[in-house]
Design an enzyme around this catalytic site. Structure first.
Site, mmCIF file in Angstrom:
data_model
loop_
_atom_site.group_PDB
_atom_site.id
_atom_site.type_symbol
_atom_site.label_atom_id
_atom_site.label_comp_id
_atom_site.label_asym_id
_atom_site.label_seq_id
_atom_site.Cartn_x
_atom_site.Cartn_y
_atom_site.Cartn_z
ATOM 1 N N GLU A 1 -16.398 -10.496 13.533
ATOM 2 C CA GLU A 1 -15.921 -9.825 14.742
ATOM 3 C C GLU A 1 -15.923 -8.307 14.570
ATOM 4 O O GLU A 1 -15.503 -7.786 13.556
ATOM 5 C CB GLU A 1 -14.507 -10.298 15.095
ATOM 6 C CG GLU A 1 -14.423 -11.791 15.412
ATOM 7 C CD GLU A 1 -15.194 -12.189 16.669
ATOM 8 O OE1 GLU A 1 -15.596 -11.290 17.438
ATOM 9 O OE2 GLU A 1 -15.401 -13.402 16.869
ATOM 10 N N ARG B 1 -6.184 -19.041 27.988
ATOM 11 C CA ARG B 1 -6.739 -20.072 28.879
ATOM 12 C C ARG B 1 -5.977 -21.383 28.715
ATOM 13 O O ARG B 1 -5.857 -22.170 29.641
ATOM 14 C CB ARG B 1 -8.230 -20.261 28.537
ATOM 15 C CG ARG B 1 -8.960 -21.288 29.354
ATOM 16 C CD ARG B 1 -10.439 -21.369 28.971
ATOM 17 N NE ARG B 1 -10.681 -21.659 27.554
ATOM 18 C CZ ARG B 1 -10.524 -22.871 26.985
ATOM 19 N NH1 ARG B 1 -10.111 -23.884 27.681
ATOM 20 N NH2 ARG B 1 -10.785 -23.031 25.696
ATOM 21 N N CYS C 1 -6.491 -15.806 18.047
ATOM 22 C CA CYS C 1 -7.304 -15.140 17.014
ATOM 23 C C CYS C 1 -7.394 -13.644 17.271
ATOM 24 O O CYS C 1 -7.182 -12.833 16.360
ATOM 25 C CB CYS C 1 -8.702 -15.747 16.944
ATOM 26 S SG CYS C 1 -8.690 -17.378 16.177
ATOM 27 N N HIS D 1 -14.935 -15.566 12.885
ATOM 28 C CA HIS D 1 -14.849 -16.852 13.578
ATOM 29 C C HIS D 1 -15.892 -17.801 12.985
ATOM 30 O O HIS D 1 -16.994 -17.353 12.607
ATOM 31 C CB HIS D 1 -15.134 -16.683 15.076
ATOM 32 C CG HIS D 1 -13.895 -16.567 15.912
ATOM 33 N ND1 HIS D 1 -13.631 -15.484 16.716
ATOM 34 C CD2 HIS D 1 -12.839 -17.423 16.092
ATOM 35 C CE1 HIS D 1 -12.468 -15.675 17.348
ATOM 36 N NE2 HIS D 1 -11.966 -16.838 16.979
#
Ligand code: PCA
Length: 220
Positions: A85, A95, A148, A172
């Protein structure tokens, strides 16, 4: 006899979430607990998949272990490669509910913090080294807006304020095959491949003085 103080690398993975029986990030990092990397030893620890609490646990771990490098790892179902990342953003927008039923929408992580922090890992160098070792890897431009990214942002906020010389970042990882078998059509990587990728990433994070200049962007 004078005892040599050994440098520690903190490597975190998450507990399972969203009805998964396991989280490959924890399975992968725990395989590396005690692994010696360039004179440093890896301490693998688990974080809860809970907004706020995950950062409290991470803070305590950093206080306790005083690591020279911190890499947090999380599951990104649907991705096909190890994703290093680039950036953590100052927003929680969930979500789904986390493991404590919390579901923040458009909340800042630190109300007085900057919009974003960049990883202080040599991200292109990590990707290059993993690819050279035969591990599918990419730079990712977003860690999402769930737990995360929350942990990644909180980590970088803390390191920037207290120990800017300590490198930190987030990787990830895809599902492992047993998970993909329950999500037909989703990509996966074998756990051994993920573990090997993390070993290469750690080695590069410790040894590379500077990042390499190489394309890793996306058109859209
Ligand atoms: N992945 C989630 C949270 C925990 C994990 O392993 C995420 O990408 O936010």
């Amino acid at each position: 006899m004078v005892q040599k103080i050994q440098h520690r690398i903190l490597l975190t993975g998450f507990e399972p979430f969203e009805q998964e029986p396991l989280n490959p990030s924890w399975e992968a990092v725990r395989a590396l607990d005690g692994w010696q990397c360039e004179g440093a030893v890896v301490a693998a620890r688990q974080l809860p998949c809970v907004f706020g609490t995950a950062l409290e646990v991470l803070d305590q771990l950093i206080d306790e272990l005083k690591p020279v490098l911190v890499i947090c790892v999380g599951q990104a179902g649907g991705r096909s490669q190890l994703s290093v990342e680039r950036v953590a953003i100052n927003v929680d927008d969930a979500r789904i509910a986390d493991n404590a039923g919390r579901q923040p929408i458009d909340q800042p992580i630190h109300s007085d913090g900057p919009a974003a922090y960049f990883s202080t890992l040599p991200i292109k160098g990590l990707v290059k080294a993993m690819r050279a070792a035969g591990i599918p890897a990419e730079v990712s431009q977003t860690a999402g807006t769930f737990v995360c990214n929350h942990v990644f942002y909180g980590l970088m906020h803390r390191l920037a304020a207290h120990t800017p010389a300590v490198r930190g970042g987030f990787i990830h990882i895809p599902y492992i095959p047993s998970q993909a078998a329950r999500h037909p059509g989703q990509p996966s990587l074998a756990l051994d491949t993920i573990v090997e990728g993390l070993q290469v990433a750690l080695q590069s994070a410790v040894t590379l003085q500077q990042d390499v200049i190489e394309g890793g962007g996306q058109l859209h």
